[in-house]
Structures are given as C-alpha cells and as structure tokens.
Design an enzyme around this catalytic site. Structure first.
Site, short mmCIF file in Angstrom:
data_model
loop_
_atom_site.label_atom_id
_atom_site.label_comp_id
_atom_site.label_asym_id
_atom_site.label_seq_id
_atom_site.Cartn_x
_atom_site.Cartn_y
_atom_site.Cartn_z
CG HIS A 130 4.02 -2.20 10.65
ND1 HIS A 130 3.09 -1.43 11.30
CD2 HIS A 130 4.37 -1.49 9.57
CE1 HIS A 130 2.87 -0.32 10.61
NE2 HIS A 130 3.64 -0.33 9.56
CG HIS A 160 -0.35 0.11 2.55
ND1 HIS A 160 0.59 -0.80 3.02
CD2 HIS A 160 -0.51 1.02 3.54
CE1 HIS A 160 0.95 -0.45 4.24
NE2 HIS A 160 0.31 0.65 4.59
CG HIS A 165 -0.03 4.38 4.81
ND1 HIS A 165 -0.81 3.62 5.64
CD2 HIS A 165 -0.80 5.44 4.43
CE1 HIS A 165 -2.00 4.19 5.78
NE2 HIS A 165 -2.03 5.29 5.04
CG ASP A 184 0.76 -1.39 7.66
OD1 ASP A 184 1.70 -2.12 8.00
OD2 ASP A 184 0.82 -0.15 7.69
CG ASP A 206 5.17 2.93 7.19
OD1 ASP A 206 4.28 3.32 6.41
OD2 ASP A 206 4.92 2.28 8.22
CG HIS A 207 4.26 -0.24 4.20
ND1 HIS A 207 4.32 -1.54 4.64
CD2 HIS A 207 3.84 0.50 5.28
CE1 HIS A 207 3.94 -1.60 5.92
NE2 HIS A 207 3.63 -0.37 6.32
CG HIS A 228 -3.85 -0.20 6.55
ND1 HIS A 228 -3.81 -0.17 7.92
CD2 HIS A 228 -2.81 0.58 6.14
CE1 HIS A 228 -2.82 0.60 8.31
NE2 HIS A 228 -2.20 1.08 7.25
#
Lengths: 306, 306
Positions: free
Chosen positions: A270, A62, A64, A212, A66-67, A142
């Site tokens: 995570h 996805h 976000h 997530d 941090d990914h 999510h």
C-alpha cells in the site's frame, strides 16, 4: 504444495503507470482466496497468468476505491466466462447493495450465485470455513468501516507415501482412511501399520492481511504468531503525522506490529505514489523487523510454517 | 489545431491482455470530452500520456460495465489530484445514483462539483453547449437504455493573421472584435479592413459516437454527413445472428450505416475478443465503405472537414 500468496497490486490511492491498487490471491489446496480488488485487478490476473476460475472467496477490507473498484468488473467477467460455481463474497454490508445496483441497472444476469458475508467492524468473527481453511475478520482502525482478514489453514490428513502404498497394492478407496490415520488390513489378514504408509502432513499455516490501518497495537492480539503478516506501510517515518492524519501506517510502525505479534515474516505494501524507490520503505522496516519483504506486484511468496 | 480523437480502448465485454474496454477522448479547443469509460481507463490515460486535468465532459452511453466501470475510479483520482473545476457528466439517469452510492459509502468528499445531465433514450436531445461545441444525444437500440452522442463544433471566430496584426501594431484587446469580423481603425483614423487582418476560420467538424447498437437504419438521420463516425463492429458478417441476438452490429453493417449517412470517415471498434486479427473486420467494412479505420487503442485521429 504449500499455500502461495500472489501480489497483484499494492499501490495506495491512485494507480501509477507502473503500480496498481491493492489485490492479492492466496492459493490454498487449489482454492484461490482474493484479498481486496482494486480497479484493473482482472487485467493484473491476465498479465500474471492467474486464472480467475479457481477463485472461491473474495474478501474486501473496506469501501475505499483502491480496494474494491475492480470487483464489479471481475464479477462481470466471471459471469461472461460462464462461471457456475458459487462465489463467496466477504466485505462491509453496503458492498452487496453497490454490486446489486450495478448488476440491476446493467440488465446483467449473473450466471452464478454470490454468497455474501457482511463483515463486522467491531469484533473478531469467524466468517466462513471450508475443508481446507477458515477466514476470520478482525477490526482495523481506518477512516471508514474496515477489517483485516486472518486465514487459517485447517489440519490436513496424513501425507500418503506413494511408493509404500504402491508396494502393498493398496486400492485408492482406502486412501481417505489412511489419511485419517487408520492401519490397513489386506484380504489375507496382514496388518500394515499406518506409520509405514503415511507421514505427518505439512504443518498448517496462518496468513494475516491488514490492508489499511492506523498504527494500532490493538490488532496484535488478532495476528499473534502468524506465519506471514501483510501490513500496510503507506509512508515512511518522516511522514508519520501524515500517516496518522489519514489513518495509515509507516514502514517502521508495520515492523513494530510484526515484532510485537511475533510473526514469522512481514510483507509491506500500500505504498504512497510518492515513493519511486520502495527499498527506502523496506530498509526502514528491516531496522525493526529484519524478515520483511516488499509486496511488489508480480511477486509471489510460498507460505511455510515459521 | 484541429479536433483530435484519441482511442483509449475498444474491446467488447471483457478486457484481454492486450485490449481494454471502450473509452475515447475528443479534444476540441483545449477541452477534452471523454466518451465512455470502461475499467482501467485511468491507466490507459497514464499509458498514453493524456492528462485527465483537461477533461471537462464525460459522456456515458449506457450502463454495461465495459462502458463505465472505470468512471468511479477516474472521478476519485481527479478528486485526489486536487481537481476543483466542475465536471459535466452525461449518462443514463441511474448513473448518478450509482456514483453517489459509492462516494457516500467510501466516505469520500469530492473536491469538485459534478454537473449531471441524464440522457433520454427516446429522442434526440441537445444535452449541453459550450463556447466551442455542443453535445447531442440520440437513441441507440441496445439491450438497455443506450444513447449515441453527436459532437458539433460551433462556429469559430475569424482566424487572425499574426504577421498582419503585428505589422499594424494592433493591441491584443482588439483581437476579439477582429475575430468577430470588425475592421480596425487606428488612433490616426486610418481604417484597416478586416479581410487584410484575418482569414476564414477552419470549418467546424461533426463527430458521432455509436457505442453499442444493433444494426438500425433509424440512426442514419441523426448522423447524416458527419465528418467522422465511430460505429461499433463487434462481429463479422458470419456472426450476424449472434450480433442480432446481443443487439450488436457486424463490420459490414457499420459500413452500411456509414454509407447511408454519407459520412466522411468511419472508425470501427468494440471488437469481440474472438478476433485476434482485426484486419478481418477492417477488410469487411472496407468492401462497403472504403474510408474505414480501426479504433485500436493508442491510435489518434485528427478530425477535419470531410
């Protein structure tokens, strides 16, 4: 050689001095599949001595940061390093637009082709299949479009017993038919049965990656009986309200999913930056699902049939 | 406290195990100006113990990844850390579109405002002015739209002599008028002349940042007499053809620019990964301009009047 999972990062939201955002490499049959690519992933590859050259597939769960904020940098580095091989990129539809925009304004010419496969957040989909494995995406719940990934190793040819084929002087060109199960007939007409020359291949494995997600028993059907499950465990049980609010899971909830899906092994990651001692999360998970491990960066896990 | 320059990274193109892409922090009067922001800059801030909270301005010279791929991650982290203060972002016009796209698809709500100032690659422009400094952009010749930045400290108030104002019991509310040069008249009518209470402020400094540029004497007029010049020096003289081809400079060429512009001090950076021993570049520069230093990450330079 069994498939091996390398953890490059497993912190949530923002990096800390010691912990980096999510990224993993699953190596199957000399191909490397990258799962998520937080900022600094290319530095983590350098740090752990994992070459980016063998990466054939990158799966982004996805959008976000941090990914995936490390993806554009990794692609640039691949190109500057002279990569020519096609890269299979799997992720939410806008990922292509974001990458293209940065490539275009940077005046960059990528030396290799990106084959892009947009994920579908609504249902389980077979994304792509190679000789050795298939990648399946499935919906995660999510805050934005998010999918997990299931990687199924595909049936392998029979395993050739080196000492036996050498004993009978069997030429290399017959190996593929031996792997497929055929007997061998020598030039003087002698038949050597396949079972003398080969043995059963190692069983195929299944790995599931749930980056997530809120606690969601709907995903159990997608990951039933996998050998290894990675499931996020951002918080501990005493932060369950917070987990729900941000569509994340607790260590206990990850373990409940692992137990319901009857997986072989659970790896949790995570982690919220608030936890300096990750063993607290590990212990919480183990009370529900004993065979749990921490996705600490630098760790690797050989994946075998559960 | 004199303005101080902190080097966060200075490698070109791709990171190595030890070296990170371009980013610097110039701290003036408790405000921090960031110059370029390659991938992993937020990790470098953590590593060197520099808090991102005081960063008021971020200047991006151009849209090659090694100069800005760390920006979106830093902005996310600022927001997740609860930043409320406006951030002044200066860079090529498409930078705003790239950032907005990633924020929008990430479903992110930034908790602070970004005031964006698009740079003009055609001419010298005053970008913004604060109480303490002004930021000027000027054209650099690179493969894409690229500007350097000149940061001029602005005249400061006179420096108050603490022991003297205490001796005369002068209340704090008069300090600003003392700084502006006024004399002080006490309640009994006694006049204490300003020159007894204050001294000349430290002289204002000028810092120029030339991130990526081909050897170009046109820029000399923009950076004349600055106290400290950062100029890229990607290659050594024996790679001058390569430098020209990619619109970069050699260490010797950086030194020639420094000499022509009569700057006080030269800092070179943006080193090609091929150079393990950076002293080779330093020595080459010093043969033309003795007062040269290396922009090695972790280094800091107090900037004083040349």
């Amino acid at each position: 050689l069994n498939p091996t999972l390398y953890i490059l990062g497993s912190n949530s939201a923002t990096p800390t001095r010691e912990r980096h955002p999510t990224s993993q490499i699953l190596k199957i049959d000399n191909q490397k599949i990258m799962l998520d690519c937080g900022e600094g992933t290319q530095n983590q590859l350098l740090k752990f001595g994992i070459r980016h050259t063998g990466i054939t597939h990158i799966c982004i769960s996805h959008l976000h940061g941090d990914h995936y904020f490390g993806l554009i940098g990794l692609l640039s580095t691949m190109s500057l390093s002279g990569r020519k091989d096609v890269l299979h990129l799997i992720g939410p539809p806008p990922l292509k637009e974001i990458i293209d925009l940065q490539i275009s304004y940077g005046g960059i010419h990528l030396n290799f082709e990106i084959a892009f496969y947009p994920t579908n957040p609504e249902e389980r989909c077979l994304v792509t299949q190679t000789k050795s494995f298939e990648i399946i995406s499935f919906p995660l719940k999510h805050r934005i479009h998010c999918t997990g990934f299931l990687i199924n190793e595909l049936p392998k040819g029979r395993h050739i017993i080196k000492s036996e084929v050498e004993k009978y002087n069997i030429p290399f060109i017959y190996y593929n038919s031996l792997k497929a199960g055929s007997d061998f007939t020598s030039s003087d007409g002698t038949m050597i049965p396949n079972k003398l020359l080969t043995e059963d291949p190692s069983p195929t494995i299944q790995y599931a990656f749930c980056s997530d997600t809120i606690f969601d028993t709907e995903i159990v059907k997608y990951i039933q009986n996998v050998d290894v499950l990675y499931h996020e465990a951002t918080f501990m049980k005493n932060q369950e309200d917070r987990a729900n609010l941000y569509f994340h899971s607790t260590a206990e909830q990850a373990a409940i999913i692992a137990k319901m899906a009857k997986v072989g092994q659970l790896i949790i990651g995570h982690f919220s930056s608030r936890y300096e001692n990750l063993n607290l999360l590990l212990d919480e998970s183990k009370t529900v699902f004993e065979n749990t491990y921490l996705a600490e960066e630098g760790n690797s896990f050989e994946i075998t049939k559960a």
